[in-house]
Design a protein around this motif. Structure first.
Motif, mmCIF file in Angstrom:
data_model
loop_
_atom_site.group_PDB
_atom_site.id
_atom_site.type_symbol
_atom_site.label_atom_id
_atom_site.label_comp_id
_atom_site.label_asym_id
_atom_site.label_seq_id
_atom_site.Cartn_x
_atom_site.Cartn_y
_atom_site.Cartn_z
ATOM 1 N N HIS A 1 31.824 14.811 30.881
ATOM 2 C CA HIS A 1 32.187 15.736 31.630
ATOM 3 C C HIS A 1 33.358 14.919 32.948
ATOM 4 C CE1 HIS A 1 30.236 19.536 30.707
ATOM 5 N NE2 HIS A 1 28.864 19.201 31.505
ATOM 6 N N LYS A 2 33.969 15.354 33.807
ATOM 7 C CA LYS A 2 34.486 14.650 34.281
ATOM 8 C C LYS A 2 33.471 14.284 35.078
ATOM 9 C CE LYS A 2 36.267 18.689 35.645
ATOM 10 N NZ LYS A 2 37.758 19.471 36.504
ATOM 11 N N CYS A 3 34.405 12.901 36.127
ATOM 12 C CA CYS A 3 33.381 12.439 36.961
ATOM 13 C C CYS A 3 32.278 13.472 37.795
ATOM 14 C CB CYS A 3 34.283 11.460 37.691
ATOM 15 S SG CYS A 3 34.945 10.087 36.696
ATOM 16 N N LEU A 4 33.264 14.512 38.649
ATOM 17 C CA LEU A 4 32.551 15.174 39.830
ATOM 18 C C LEU A 4 31.454 15.401 39.271
ATOM 19 C CD1 LEU A 4 33.050 15.840 42.437
ATOM 20 C CD2 LEU A 4 34.314 18.286 41.118
ATOM 21 N N PHE A 5 31.257 16.008 38.114
ATOM 22 C CA PHE A 5 29.606 16.672 37.719
ATOM 23 C C PHE A 5 29.322 15.603 37.490
ATOM 24 C CE2 PHE A 5 26.214 17.735 34.032
ATOM 25 C CZ PHE A 5 26.325 18.218 34.405
ATOM 26 N N TYR A 6 29.164 14.942 37.329
ATOM 27 C CA TYR A 6 27.575 13.725 37.881
ATOM 28 C C TYR A 6 26.984 13.443 39.255
ATOM 29 C CZ TYR A 6 28.962 13.225 32.576
ATOM 30 O OH TYR A 6 28.694 13.194 31.449
ATOM 31 N N ILE A 7 28.349 13.716 40.389
ATOM 32 C CA ILE A 7 28.277 13.545 41.726
ATOM 33 C C ILE A 7 26.796 14.606 42.205
ATOM 34 C CG2 ILE A 7 28.715 13.096 43.807
ATOM 35 C CD1 ILE A 7 31.242 11.929 42.579
ATOM 36 N N GLY A 8 27.150 15.739 41.105
ATOM 37 C CA GLY A 8 26.375 16.985 42.027
ATOM 38 C C GLY A 8 25.622 17.190 40.847
ATOM 39 N N HIS A 9 25.836 16.750 39.603
ATOM 40 C CA HIS A 9 24.228 16.902 38.747
ATOM 41 C C HIS A 9 23.507 16.235 38.692
ATOM 42 C CE1 HIS A 9 21.679 16.912 35.112
ATOM 43 N NE2 HIS A 9 21.908 15.503 34.740
ATOM 44 N N ILE A 10 22.951 15.097 39.607
ATOM 45 C CA ILE A 10 22.712 14.331 40.144
ATOM 46 C C ILE A 10 21.051 15.019 41.237
ATOM 47 C CG2 ILE A 10 21.223 12.252 41.343
ATOM 48 C CD1 ILE A 10 22.297 11.921 38.372
ATOM 49 N N PRO A 11 21.578 15.403 42.339
ATOM 50 C CA PRO A 11 20.934 16.292 43.756
ATOM 51 C C PRO A 11 20.255 17.464 43.024
ATOM 52 C CG PRO A 11 22.989 16.015 43.336
ATOM 53 C CD PRO A 11 23.436 15.401 42.977
ATOM 54 N N GLU B 1 20.855 25.278 49.383
ATOM 55 C CA GLU B 1 22.522 25.464 49.196
ATOM 56 C C GLU B 1 23.722 25.168 48.575
ATOM 57 O OE1 GLU B 1 23.493 28.394 49.756
ATOM 58 O OE2 GLU B 1 21.342 30.272 50.034
ATOM 59 N N PRO B 2 24.572 24.937 48.535
ATOM 60 C CA PRO B 2 25.047 26.473 47.625
ATOM 61 C C PRO B 2 24.165 26.532 46.474
ATOM 62 C CG PRO B 2 26.814 24.837 47.301
ATOM 63 C CD PRO B 2 25.324 24.288 48.477
ATOM 64 N N GLN B 3 23.497 27.832 46.029
ATOM 65 C CA GLN B 3 22.334 28.003 45.134
ATOM 66 C C GLN B 3 23.185 27.666 43.859
ATOM 67 O OE1 GLN B 3 19.520 31.249 45.364
ATOM 68 N NE2 GLN B 3 19.534 30.330 47.997
ATOM 69 N N TYR B 4 23.889 28.819 43.802
ATOM 70 C CA TYR B 4 25.082 28.148 42.699
ATOM 71 C C TYR B 4 25.785 26.500 41.938
ATOM 72 C CZ TYR B 4 29.773 26.887 44.407
ATOM 73 O OH TYR B 4 30.526 26.204 44.982
ATOM 74 N N PHE B 5 25.089 25.984 42.424
ATOM 75 C CA PHE B 5 25.030 25.023 42.132
ATOM 76 C C PHE B 5 24.345 24.808 40.548
ATOM 77 C CE2 PHE B 5 26.954 21.755 45.050
ATOM 78 C CZ PHE B 5 28.052 22.606 45.112
ATOM 79 N N TRP B 6 22.997 25.704 41.182
ATOM 80 C CA TRP B 6 22.672 25.327 39.372
ATOM 81 C C TRP B 6 23.003 25.695 38.522
ATOM 82 C CZ3 TRP B 6 16.512 26.565 40.626
ATOM 83 C CH2 TRP B 6 15.443 26.020 41.931
ATOM 84 N N ASN B 7 23.451 26.453 38.761
ATOM 85 C CA ASN B 7 24.112 27.171 37.915
ATOM 86 C C ASN B 7 25.147 25.950 36.874
ATOM 87 O OD1 ASN B 7 23.006 29.392 37.972
ATOM 88 N ND2 ASN B 7 24.692 30.561 39.008
ATOM 89 N N ILE B 8 26.075 25.729 37.599
ATOM 90 C CA ILE B 8 27.392 24.398 36.675
ATOM 91 C C ILE B 8 26.681 23.191 36.658
ATOM 92 C CG2 ILE B 8 28.843 26.090 37.890
ATOM 93 C CD1 ILE B 8 29.577 24.101 40.048
ATOM 94 N N PHE B 9 26.179 22.898 37.174
ATOM 95 C CA PHE B 9 25.466 21.339 37.318
ATOM 96 C C PHE B 9 23.898 20.442 36.253
ATOM 97 C CE2 PHE B 9 28.462 21.300 40.982
ATOM 98 C CZ PHE B 9 28.897 20.356 40.857
ATOM 99 N N GLU B 10 23.550 22.120 36.380
ATOM 100 C CA GLU B 10 21.881 21.660 35.854
ATOM 101 C C GLU B 10 22.064 20.489 34.614
ATOM 102 O OE1 GLU B 10 18.346 23.955 33.653
ATOM 103 O OE2 GLU B 10 20.189 25.322 33.977
ATOM 104 N N ARG B 11 22.844 20.662 33.497
ATOM 105 C CA ARG B 11 22.577 19.530 32.289
ATOM 106 C C ARG B 11 23.877 19.642 31.973
ATOM 107 N NH1 ARG B 11 18.962 20.650 27.514
ATOM 108 N NH2 ARG B 11 18.467 18.326 26.362
#
Length: 491
Positions: free
Chosen positions: A94-104, A121-131
């Motif tokens: 993925h692009k670099c930004l993904f990993y900044i969101g994936h860890i938390p 919050e925001p709860q939708y982060f679980w949808n795009i940053f889970e894995r």
């Protein structure tokens, strides 16, 4: 040299004082060693002085988290310019930004599994940053289950929004520690495993992100701030003085060794086990259970294949691709570092970093092969000094160094230069393996005949991940991670 017992104890003492050795000078008779030190932006202390939430266990204290956050924030927020956040240094990731969101997000999801509550919050982060993704190198359309990420840059959340989410998740973790300290919440095996798994997951991803960023080092990413730039010319002079082993290889076996440890996640919620947390070492599902394996007689080279050795092989074989850890610049062969490109002569004695397939071809050209997992484990058990002994792991450096194993005066013990090592063992299930429910698919998704078991540690592997039972794994033709290999021969 890292093989010197005196030098190893010096480095341990230095790390315990939150300092880092930039370069050292030994007296002619080695009666003393002079170190030039700095206080870097972060340091990983020796495991012997790192306290645990319970005695004789590896459950991290909050202080260990804070130290890891210092490293993670330095890499993600100070080494990646804003204009690079939406770039992919490696197309297969993925692009670099993904990993900044994936860890938390991963931490938030596993905390919810362990202690209840809803998504931060925001709860939708679980949808795009889970894995994240690990597609097949030879068929990128084939990939395990992963998050569906936004298709355009504009649809991704802003960095400021991700940082706000990160801060809320970290505060949630701090609150958990406060509840455990006051007795408001009782520590269970499930919570303990969650703390170990999430901290180690973040630790793995520091290295993942760095081996991505090194592909743009000097042309995009920034050198690690708060760490002195290596004095390359002085270091090369010292490295050139490291003696060669009196013999190129050593014969080991036959011997029976122990692989793994007993740590079954399935027992965590049993009534008779759930509060039995003290004295237990938590690991990943593929580390367990203990297996006794017979290793036959074999001959193994003291040191991993070097850049210089592989360069000679590469120049003679047109069908061998240039390693992704190298670069041709104006016709000159250079080696990638997080400080930018360095001449091949600077890195000639470092272990070469390239794919399993390429190093297998090299080994065959010498009449050898790559070691099995039990063979390499036996060798490392006998001769690797580890972080406490001065090995080049745990960010002692931000680059490999020459290997130092095989010297008679140290009974062969030393460092492999700060790299993981490939094995010929295919990553697969084994008797007694109980797949994790906390991180569903962590191992089982990669029992696909395409991944090889990898052992050891690189210069960017934190000390807690250097335990002997830990097993890493990469696709056999994946050329980016910091993995080398040593040649073995049948006897």
């Amino acid at each position: 040299m890292a093989t010197d017992p005196i030098q190893g104890s010096h480095l341990t003492t230095i790390a315990a004082a939150s300092l880092r050795s930039i370069i050292s000078f030994a007296a002619g008779d080695r009666s003393f060693v002079l170190h030039v030190l700095e206080r870097p932006a972060f340091i990983f202390p020796p495991r012997a002085i790192v306290k645990s939430l319970c005695s004789s266990s590896n459950i991290p204290l909050l202080e260990e988290w804070r130290n890891l956050w210092s490293a993670w924030d330095l890499v993600t927020l100070r080494m990646i310019p804003q204009e690079m956040l939406h770039q992919k240094p490696i197309n297969l990731r993925h692009k670099c930004l993904f990993y900044i969101g994936h860890i938390p997000t991963f931490l938030d999801m596993l905390l919810t599994k362990a202690i209840g509550g809803g998504a931060s919050e925001p709860q939708y982060f679980w949808n795009i940053f889970e894995r994240g993704i690990d597609p097949h190198v030879d068929d990128p359309d084939h990939c395990h289950r992963h998050s569906e990420v936004p298709e355009t840059d504009e649809d991704w959340p802003r960095l400021e929004t991700i940082i706000g989410f990160r801060n809320r998740v970290r505060a949630r973790l701090v609150q958990l520690y406060e509840e455990l300290q006051t007795g408001e919440r009782r520590l269970t095996r499930n919570i303990a495993r969650t703390l170990v798994m999430t901290l180690e997951h973040e630790s793995f991803h520091i290295e993942t992100l760095l081996y991505m960023l090194i592909q743009r080092a000097g042309t995009g990413t920034l050198p690690p701030p708060g760490f002195y730039i290596p004095p390359w010319e002085l270091l090369v002079k010292q490295w050139s003085a490291i003696p060669r082993p009196s013999t190129p290889s050593v014969i080991l076996g036959p011997e029976t060794i122990v692989l793994g440890h007993d740590d079954c996640e399935g027992e965590d919620k049993r009534e008779d086990k759930m509060f039995d947390v003290d004295g237990h070492t938590y690991g990943w599902d593929n580390e367990s259970p203990i297996r006794h394996v017979a290793v036959g007689r074999f001959r193994v080279e003291w040191r991993p294949i070097s850049n210089g050795e592989f360069e000679e092989f590469w120049r003679k074989n047109d069908n061998v691709p240039i390693p992704k850890s190298w670069c041709l610049e104006n016709g000159d062969l250079k080696v990638r570092t997080l400080y930018g490109l360095v001449p091949m002569d600077t890195a000639r004695d470092w272990p070469v970093l390239t794919s399993y397939d390429d190093l297998t071809s090299y080994a065959r050209s010498k009449g050898g092969r790559l070691p099995t997992e039990p063979e390499l484990r036996l060798f490392l058990d006998k001769y690797d000094v580890g972080f406490e002994g001065g090995a080049n792991t745990g960010f002692r450096n931000w680059h490999p160094t020459p290997a130092t194993m095989g010297l008679d005066q140290y009974q062969g013990r030393g460092s492999n230069g700060g790299v993981w090592e490939w094995t010929s063992t295919v990553f697969d299930t084994h008797e007694g393996l109980s797949p994790t429910n906390l991180f569903t698919g962590y191992s089982t998704d990669f029992f696909d005949t395409k991944h090889q078991v990898v052992l050891g540690a690189s210069y960017a592997t934190i000390p807690r991940l250097c335990r002997r039972t830990l097993r890493n794994f990469y696709q056999h033709n994946y050329p980016y991670p910091w993995v080398s290999a040593r040649v073995v021969y049948n006897v």
